[in-house]
Design a protein around this motif. Structure first.
Motif, PDB file in Angstrom:
ATOM      1  N   GLU A  17     -34.022 -59.238   4.514  1.00 41.22           N
ATOM      2  CA  GLU A  17     -35.158 -60.029   4.261  1.00 41.22           C
ATOM      3  C   GLU A  17     -34.366 -60.863   5.726  1.00 41.22           C
ATOM      4  O   GLU A  17     -33.168 -60.817   5.630  1.00 41.22           O
TER       5      GLU A  17
ATOM      6  N   THR B 149     -32.362 -64.410   5.916  1.00 47.45           N
ATOM      7  CA  THR B 149     -31.474 -64.714   5.333  1.00 47.45           C
ATOM      8  C   THR B 149     -30.152 -63.397   5.278  1.00 47.45           C
ATOM      9  O   THR B 149     -29.282 -63.994   5.506  1.00 47.45           O
TER      10      THR B 149
ATOM     11  N   ILE C 180     -19.873 -60.396   1.174  1.00 40.99           N
ATOM     12  CA  ILE C 180     -21.485 -61.521   1.334  1.00 40.99           C
ATOM     13  C   ILE C 180     -22.211 -60.049   0.539  1.00 40.99           C
ATOM     14  O   ILE C 180     -22.388 -58.569   1.157  1.00 40.99           O
ATOM     15  N   THR C 181     -23.040 -59.785  -0.508  1.00 40.20           N
ATOM     16  CA  THR C 181     -24.291 -59.147  -1.434  1.00 40.20           C
ATOM     17  C   THR C 181     -25.265 -59.643  -1.471  1.00 40.20           C
ATOM     18  O   THR C 181     -25.801 -59.865  -1.752  1.00 40.20           O
ATOM     19  N   ILE C 182     -25.869 -58.672  -1.071  1.00 39.79           N
ATOM     20  CA  ILE C 182     -27.818 -58.905  -0.965  1.00 39.79           C
ATOM     21  C   ILE C 182     -28.081 -57.793  -0.827  1.00 39.79           C
ATOM     22  O   ILE C 182     -27.601 -56.685  -0.859  1.00 39.79           O
TER      23      ILE C 182
END
Lengths: 373, 373
Positions: free
Chosen positions: A70, A73, A105-107
């Motif tokens: 995305e 983000t 950071i995890t997405i």
């Protein structure tokens, strides 16, 4: 997929391709940036199906793969990362770990399967110019592209600019029913003739990306339905607009009854001041009373009135003529000359602002007015 | 009325007093700037009846008089005038000619009869400090003033800052139910004790006008209902808020179970990154897991998750505690120290951020959290 790159390189790439990512789309995949390392380079892509941008960034590929993240983000995350190496590690479920030292950071990403790739454009037919010239000529013409939003009744072709190549020069034209902007640019070589209409929206985004160096080139290639711009590690493809553009060469430029030479800055400042008295939505014209060596500018609105005399040189008849001040300003602000020439026939006929070599021609239609006391 | 002044002087004056002019008011006279030359100086005034600003500009008075001009229009006109002498000429019907050379703009003013003048404040009781110190101390405390708009249920006193003078130092305090900001400033002299509540809105506007020089002083005077700030040619009067402010000295500052020393920038950057994962309106806390020499920051939201380790020095017990990241950031950003100390008792009790001399004390209430995996 796994790769390591410098934060600044990634951020630059993300900023470039984000220009082609729509804020909201019915297809959520289009709100993503596609990262592809399967071709031995790290490529980022943004594509709203009208405009597509692909850029390649430096880095070390550890494992090949594709992921769609995305855009909003991802770009926020990259921007806030420490200025250091960033590792991006994507597992088979598109869980994406973005890390640097003791920060992770995890997405969750998406598969790139539904993503629309950029079309391939044949480069047999391409022209080259400096990025600075390209950016300037866009800026100097884009303001008079008709701004027709979704569902507007504006004619499709006026939402774009006419791009023409005639041998060793290029011409860009745009018009919106009130004014016409035409710029001519000398090219370094001879090229095949071309004539296409490029969406104003695409040109607007492209001009934000092109860095504008006089030494850096941009290559422009044409196909039946697309135009491609290439510079540095970046490739931009835009759809073309179909249809017939207004025939600019039908206009008669050479007749005039009144010619005025005026200092551009004085003229701009005066119109700019007049605009203070025009409230949003109010269509008060600025009236130009052209006499022998004086141009009297006047405006009269609910807010107040203004009168200002400017020194001019005049050839031909005296004339009283009125314009929408905004349309005049838009044209005057993109001309670099210290003095400009206005050519007019009468109060109902278009005013031409052009230099002798006609590298620029701006046409502004006059408006009706009632005489100001 | 008629006077001549330099464009830049007039523009500066207009910009200053405009800070007290409301954008929209039920009393249209308040949307005006009052120009008064009856007292042998050219004074400009803006006044929304809570905050009033008067400033005096240089110029030559040719005819005494008073006029009220709509602030927005007048300031737009002055801004766009050539950088030269401006003549303002008002006739008995308040028709106002603003001119410079061959440029004349005419607007219609109003009589100043209905205009609310600034109250006279007795200067027996006034303190002096540098404009720089004054502006800094406002900036360092204003963010925790409760932002209660018209009709909000917020307690009146929390919409202001508590201004206190204790002999040779001043203290400013603000609180909004989630955090408290307290700053102490050493004064050059001994003064009488004072304790008043000044509206945050007034302080906000004043801090934009004060130019912030370390060498330039500001004089602050107190009356029962007003506070007055004087510097240069400008005088600002604000109403006070009535009521009892929360008793700050009741708080116990000295007990703690856990003391953490951390690099302020590292801490700010980490919280700032965590905020990327918090969408507008989502109240995700940032969880601090405090161990011997490491602080693990973590956040877990619908967007993604973050984990980051920061080096710290710790005294006392390990602790897991969570905060609203925004409230933490607001306080951390106005502290200049490279390293800061956090004092905590447990996960339910307020966290104190303060230096040894207690020239600043920031109190942030923790929030509930569920443990992040």
């Amino acid at each position: 997929m796994k790769f390591i790159c410098r934060k600044q390189d990634l951020l630059n790439g993300v900023n470039i391709v984000s220009k082609a990512v729509p804020n909201r789309s019915t297809m959520s995949i289009l709100e993503c940036i596609l990262i592809n390392t399967t071709r031995d380079v790290i490529s980022l892509t943004g594509n709203d199906t009208e405009l597509g941008i692909e850029t390649i960034i430096d880095g070390e590929i550890i494992e090949r793969g594709i992921v769609a993240l995305e855009a909003k983000t991802f770009s926020d995350i990259v921007r806030k990362f420490p200025d250091d190496d960033i590792t991006i590690d994507v597992d088979q479920n598109y869980k994406t770990l973005i890390s640097c030292g003791k920060l992770v950071i995890t997405i969750i990403g998406k598969s790139g399967e539904e993503y629309t790739y950029l079309p391939d454009i044949d480069k047999n037919n391409s022209i080259i110019m400096s990025q600075m010239n390209f950016r300037d000529i866009i800026k100097q013409t884009i303001f008079s592209v008709a701004d027709g939003g979704e569902g507007s009744s504006v004619q499709q072709t006026t939402k774009g600019e006419l791009f023409e190549v005639f041998g060793d020069y290029m011409r860009l034209s745009s018009l919106d029913g009130h004014r016409i902007s035409i710029r001519r640019l000398q090219l370094r070589d001879e090229y095949e003739n071309e004539k296409v209409i490029v969406p104003g929206k695409s040109l607007n985004e492209i001009s934000k990306i092109v860095n504008g160096g006089a030494e850096d080139d941009i290559e422009i290639s044409f196909s039946n339905n697309h135009i491609m711009f290439e510079f540095g590690n970046t490739k931009i493809v835009s759809r073309l607009i179909e249809g017939e553009f207004f025939d600019i060469d039908k206009m008669s430029y050479s007749n005039y009854e009144t010619k005025v030479t005026v200092n551009r800055k004085d003229f701009v400042d005066s119109i700019d001041r007049a605009c203070i008295l025009v409230k949003e939505g109010d269509k008060k014209p600025i009236v130009l009373n052209i006499m022998d060596d004086t141009l009297t500018m006047s405006i009269n609105s609910i807010v107040g009135s203004m009168n200002e005399d400017i020194s001019i040189e005049k050839l031909g008849k005296n004339l009283m003529i009125a314009f929408n001040p905004k349309f005049m300003l838009d044209a005057l602000r993109v001309i670099e000359d210290e003095y400009i020439d206005l050519y007019m026939v009468n109060a109902k006929a278009p005013c031409f602002i052009k230099n002798e070599e006609e590298s620029y021609i701006y046409v502004v239609l006059p408006v009706n007015f009632t005489t100001v006391q």
